[in-house]
Structures are given as structure tokens and as C-alpha cells.
Design a protein around this motif. Sequence first.
Motif, PDB file in Angstrom:
ATOM      1  N   SER A 298     -14.259  12.354  41.941  1.00 20.56           N
ATOM      2  CA  SER A 298     -14.947  13.541  41.231  1.00 20.56           C
ATOM      3  C   SER A 298     -14.381  13.938  39.860  1.00 20.56           C
ATOM      4  O   SER A 298     -14.972  14.390  39.261  1.00 20.56           O
ATOM      5  CB  SER A 298     -14.881  14.900  42.049  1.00 20.56           C
ATOM      6  N   LEU A 299     -13.041  13.664  39.843  1.00 24.21           N
ATOM      7  CA  LEU A 299     -12.693  13.651  38.428  1.00 24.21           C
ATOM      8  C   LEU A 299     -13.280  12.920  37.487  1.00 24.21           C
ATOM      9  O   LEU A 299     -13.387  13.703  36.048  1.00 24.21           O
ATOM     10  CB  LEU A 299     -10.839  13.359  38.487  1.00 24.21           C
ATOM     11  N   ALA A 508     -14.975  20.713  44.639  1.00 22.94           N
ATOM     12  CA  ALA A 508     -15.143  22.304  44.812  1.00 22.94           C
ATOM     13  C   ALA A 508     -14.668  22.967  43.908  1.00 22.94           C
ATOM     14  O   ALA A 508     -15.163  24.211  43.395  1.00 22.94           O
ATOM     15  CB  ALA A 508     -15.036  22.562  46.187  1.00 22.94           C
ATOM     16  N   HIS A 509     -13.308  22.565  43.657  1.00 23.12           N
ATOM     17  CA  HIS A 509     -12.539  23.374  42.666  1.00 23.12           C
ATOM     18  C   HIS A 509     -13.048  23.533  41.134  1.00 23.12           C
ATOM     19  O   HIS A 509     -13.357  24.357  40.283  1.00 23.12           O
ATOM     20  CB  HIS A 509     -11.032  22.824  42.575  1.00 23.12           C
ATOM     21  N   ILE A 510     -13.516  22.159  40.860  1.00 25.21           N
ATOM     22  CA  ILE A 510     -14.201  21.862  39.326  1.00 25.21           C
ATOM     23  C   ILE A 510     -15.281  22.730  39.204  1.00 25.21           C
ATOM     24  O   ILE A 510     -15.688  23.202  38.308  1.00 25.21           O
ATOM     25  CB  ILE A 510     -14.120  20.473  39.075  1.00 25.21           C
ATOM     26  N   VAL A 511     -16.178  22.444  40.419  1.00 26.16           N
ATOM     27  CA  VAL A 511     -17.774  22.888  40.227  1.00 26.16           C
ATOM     28  C   VAL A 511     -17.850  24.337  40.203  1.00 26.16           C
ATOM     29  O   VAL A 511     -18.421  25.019  39.164  1.00 26.16           O
ATOM     30  CB  VAL A 511     -18.652  22.208  41.399  1.00 26.16           C
ATOM     31  N   ASP A 512     -17.237  24.951  41.092  1.00 27.65           N
ATOM     32  CA  ASP A 512     -17.391  26.530  41.322  1.00 27.65           C
ATOM     33  C   ASP A 512     -16.275  27.346  41.665  1.00 27.65           C
ATOM     34  O   ASP A 512     -16.193  28.356  42.091  1.00 27.65           O
ATOM     35  CB  ASP A 512     -18.552  26.773  42.438  1.00 27.65           C
ATOM     36  N   ILE A 518     -11.383  28.145  51.943  1.00 30.30           N
ATOM     37  CA  ILE A 518     -12.775  28.482  52.071  1.00 30.30           C
ATOM     38  C   ILE A 518     -13.489  27.338  52.488  1.00 30.30           C
ATOM     39  O   ILE A 518     -14.399  27.462  53.016  1.00 30.30           O
ATOM     40  CB  ILE A 518     -13.110  29.346  50.852  1.00 30.30           C
ATOM     41  N   LEU A 519     -13.356  26.302  51.556  1.00 34.95           N
ATOM     42  CA  LEU A 519     -14.152  25.047  51.813  1.00 34.95           C
ATOM     43  C   LEU A 519     -14.025  24.403  53.292  1.00 34.95           C
ATOM     44  O   LEU A 519     -15.045  23.973  53.631  1.00 34.95           O
ATOM     45  CB  LEU A 519     -13.723  24.099  50.621  1.00 34.95           C
ATOM     46  N   ILE A 542     -21.038  20.832  53.297  1.00 30.77           N
ATOM     47  CA  ILE A 542     -20.067  21.589  52.778  1.00 30.77           C
ATOM     48  C   ILE A 542     -20.286  22.107  51.473  1.00 30.77           C
ATOM     49  O   ILE A 542     -19.694  22.121  50.506  1.00 30.77           O
ATOM     50  CB  ILE A 542     -18.553  20.832  52.578  1.00 30.77           C
ATOM     51  N   GLU A 543     -21.585  21.879  51.002  1.00 28.78           N
ATOM     52  CA  GLU A 543     -22.185  22.411  49.695  1.00 28.78           C
ATOM     53  C   GLU A 543     -22.253  24.345  49.814  1.00 28.78           C
ATOM     54  O   GLU A 543     -22.711  24.731  50.798  1.00 28.78           O
ATOM     55  CB  GLU A 543     -23.386  21.917  49.319  1.00 28.78           C
TER      56      GLU A 543
END
Length: 543
Positions: A298-299, A508-512, A518-519, A542-543
Motif C-alpha cells: 500500500s505504500l 487504513a492509516h494512509i487513506v483515512d 479500531i481497524l 475491513i473497509e
Amino acid sequence: MSTPPIGQDPTSAYSRHVATRIKDFTTAKAPWSRRLWDIGTFLALDELHEAGAWVPRKVLAQAAVDWQRHAMERILGDDPAVGSPAFRRELREVLQSSLTVASDGRRRLRYLIDTARPGYLARWASCVTTTDPPRPERVARAVAAHLLDSGHSFAGLQRWIRDGREHLAATDLISEAAALLNQSPRTWKITVPFRALQDYEKIATHLPNWVPAVDAVKAMENARWDSSRQQIIGALWYEIEARDAERAVEIAYDLVERLQARARFAATGTGVVPLGEVLIEDERVPLSRPGRRAQVLSLAAERRLYSIAQDVQRFAEQARSPIDDALEIASGLNDGPLAPAVAGGWAALESLLTEARDPDEREKVVAASRAAALVTCSWPRAELTALSYRVREATGTDLTQRLSACETNRERAALIADEIQVHGYLPLDRSWRTPSDTAAVVRMKELLANRRQVLGRVRFYVEVSLRRLYRSRNIVLHGGSIGGVALTATLRVTAPLVGAALDRITHAHIVDGTHPLILAAKAESALNLIDDELAPGLCDLIE
């Protein structure tokens, strides 16, 4: 003429599936979603026996070993090749004891392991000849894991299965695997040339396995290795017992890493710099280990791989996120020696997926459960997305056009899931990958037909493996040992899983900006609600 059982028919889908998945499981570059997620039955039993010695030393907690025992009972229930009904009853009885270091149960366990290990693959070969054989996934996983656990390399097993064995009936292929395992390991002579070796004139040239530069260059030239541009100061040779040449080179790599670790403690010098290639039986091969494949894709996908230090960096005020810290801690998973790789991999998960208020009785091992939930929720989309890029244009279908119209991988994955559920197959590209993709379609059909059972099974395998990483970390850090019976195999199977968990957390950290805990809570709830009317779809767990 009566039809032979599917395990005896080389043309059956069952036999093809077994062969394909053994190839998948022994492919070093396979994506995490298609790799082995756990070690084999007998290495797991060996590890359980070893655990009894660590408990009195406070390296492993009795609660951790008890969890391991109960998980082992479930694993054995799914392994028909362990032994006869009487043997299995004896083994279950032993596993219900504490297995403390001086216990009768632990002594009996050692005897049972040594008694049943020989003939394990031969029993699997018999199991697949029945009219109702075990699931082909289970068979392939057991066979591949047992071969790897017994000292075969990825590359060696790939060469073996591609040497005319891909199209055998399942029972014949497993019988061939049993014969392979019965062969005694060979002793290989490996010569490792060095560009630099700290103070070698004083402390290396007297060694019995030292090769002077002139002799090393001559050996290289005899192997048609152009050494004219190489600055060789000499070489060291080793005799290594291994089941195949590739595994012998991997062991030589580990020996060089041990030399480098020692040299780092010297006051001065150039360190230990191998040439990067070795001679094995007068053949030139790269000095390398197979990639551990801990990937955080994802990076790059979100174009954040190099997004660091955009602001002025001040002493003692460097801005770092917990994600950055975890990725740095875990970076040794791919390239580092065994001890820091194991310790760093677990530390990254623990730092992101635990907090001080977690229940004391679960301790930090709760990170394994939470990471397993994340990985399990990621698996369907990973497989479905990969399949979406393997679809070919077929007469009478507009599937390729509909895929082209999708704007995200999530849409592509959902479309493939619908297609499999409605039609039961996909038109796949014809290539060397096709059998692996076909096997993935079969897995997705099983998942769509029984979501709770399949996802529960996946989560169990992953959690068992990640808890093994936790215990391995304790053996390394608290026991001060890298000689644990399952440490190397643990790193082999868990590195890709840790990478998959970190990938979901990073995304999840990058997107929102979603916090890892929590995830993980979302993943836990999604799995608990999997068959509920309010449950998210397989591509949205997990979205």
C-alpha cells in the motif's frame, strides 16, 4: 471397468489440485494469500515438546503452552495421516497433560513423535486413495509443509516437482515425495570468496578451511567464472549436509551472517564482505536466501513510499508515526538475521495492536489474534483481485468489458465474486499460472458457499502461526537462543502474514487515519457477523 478413486486418477481435478497447490506452497515468490500459513504437524509436535523445557525458565508462560496444546488437538483432528485410531487416542491423552519438563506426558510425547514421523507421507498417499479423500488443500498443505520442515528448499522442491511429476495422480505424487524424503542428505562443499575479511592475514589464514586468493581465483576460473575484475582476498570453504544444493547455499548464507555478526564487535576493520556468489561442487551460484516476502504494497500503491521528512527536521523533534516506527522495527523480516527478524516482526505487531488496558490474562499475545483477524478479512479480496487480472476475453461474455469499467480493485474483486457465485467458473488466461488460478477459483467457490466455516478455518491457521511467532520471540529475547526447533520455519511462514497485517494497517492509516486497534475491532466484528443480514460483503470486511 470401474472408475478409479480420484486420488488415483492423474487426470482428475482432485489430483491436479493437489499437485498445483504443492507447487504454490513451494514457490518462494508466491503472494501471501497463496502461501503456506503454518508449519507441518510433526514440526509443530516437536515445538510443543520443546516448549516444556522453556516454561520452568520463565521463557514461555504455561498459559501459552496450554493454548498451543489445545490448538494441536484441533490440528491433529484434521490430519488423518498422523497414525492409527489407537495411536491418535494415545496422542490425544498425552496432549491433555501439562507436558512439564519432567512429566511422563512429555516423555511419552517424544516417543510418539519418533514413532509416527517415519511413514507420514506414505500414509497420506494411502489417504487420498479412499472413495472420500481429504480436501486437496489440506493434503497439499500437509505434504509441502512436511517436506520444507524436513530440510528441503523452495527451489529444490520446485525442480523436483517439475521433473515429470506435475501430472501424476495424487497418490503417486505423494509416494514420490515420501521416496524423496527417505533419501539421505548429501554433504556439499561450498567455497565462499570474500572481497574483505577483517584482519584475515592474522586471524583467518591459519584456519583449515581457508583458501588463499590465488587458489580461490584458480577455482573460480575452472568454473568458467571470470575473476579478472573481482578483488578477491581469499575464501573459506565449508562442508554442509543438506537435502539439496539450494538449501546448502542457504546454510552457507547463514554461516556468513554469523561471521558478520562477530566482526561487528571488532574495534576496527573492514568487516566481512562476501563476493555475493559461491562455488558449490565447482558450480557458480548466487549466495542468497529465499525472500521472506513480507510486503507492504500500500505504500507504493498510495504513492507514499518516499513520503518522509517533508518538513524541516529538528534535533529531537523528528515527526514519526507509530506506523513508521513499526515498519522500521519490522524491516529485518526481509533481510535481517533470524533473531532480529523474529523479534522485530513480533514487536511491530505488538506495538500497533495492543494497549495497556488489554486484559492481563491474555497479555501481549492478543496482538496475534487481532492480526489474524486483519489478515483473514484481507484474504478474500486479495485472491479475488488477483483473479480479476487473470480473466481473458471469452465468447458469449462481457466480463472483460465490465472489469475494464471498474474504477477500483474493490469493484473488480466484487465483480469476480459475483461471477464465481453465479457461474462457478472464470475464463482464465492460458499460461503457466493457470492451474494456480484455477485452484484459487475452487477456494473462492468454497468460501462463497460456506463463509463462516472457511474464514474461521483461515483465521485459526493464521492465529496459530502468529502465536508461534510470539513464542519464538520469547525464546530469542528471554531465552537468549536462536536454536529453537521451529524458529526458522516460523519465520518462513509468518513473515508474509506479518507483512499482510502491516499492509492493511498502513493502508487504513494512509487513506483515512484509522487507528490500528479500531481497524482490528472492525475486523473482529465483521468475522463475528459474517452470516448476519447486516454483515459486510466479502470485499468490504475491513473497509
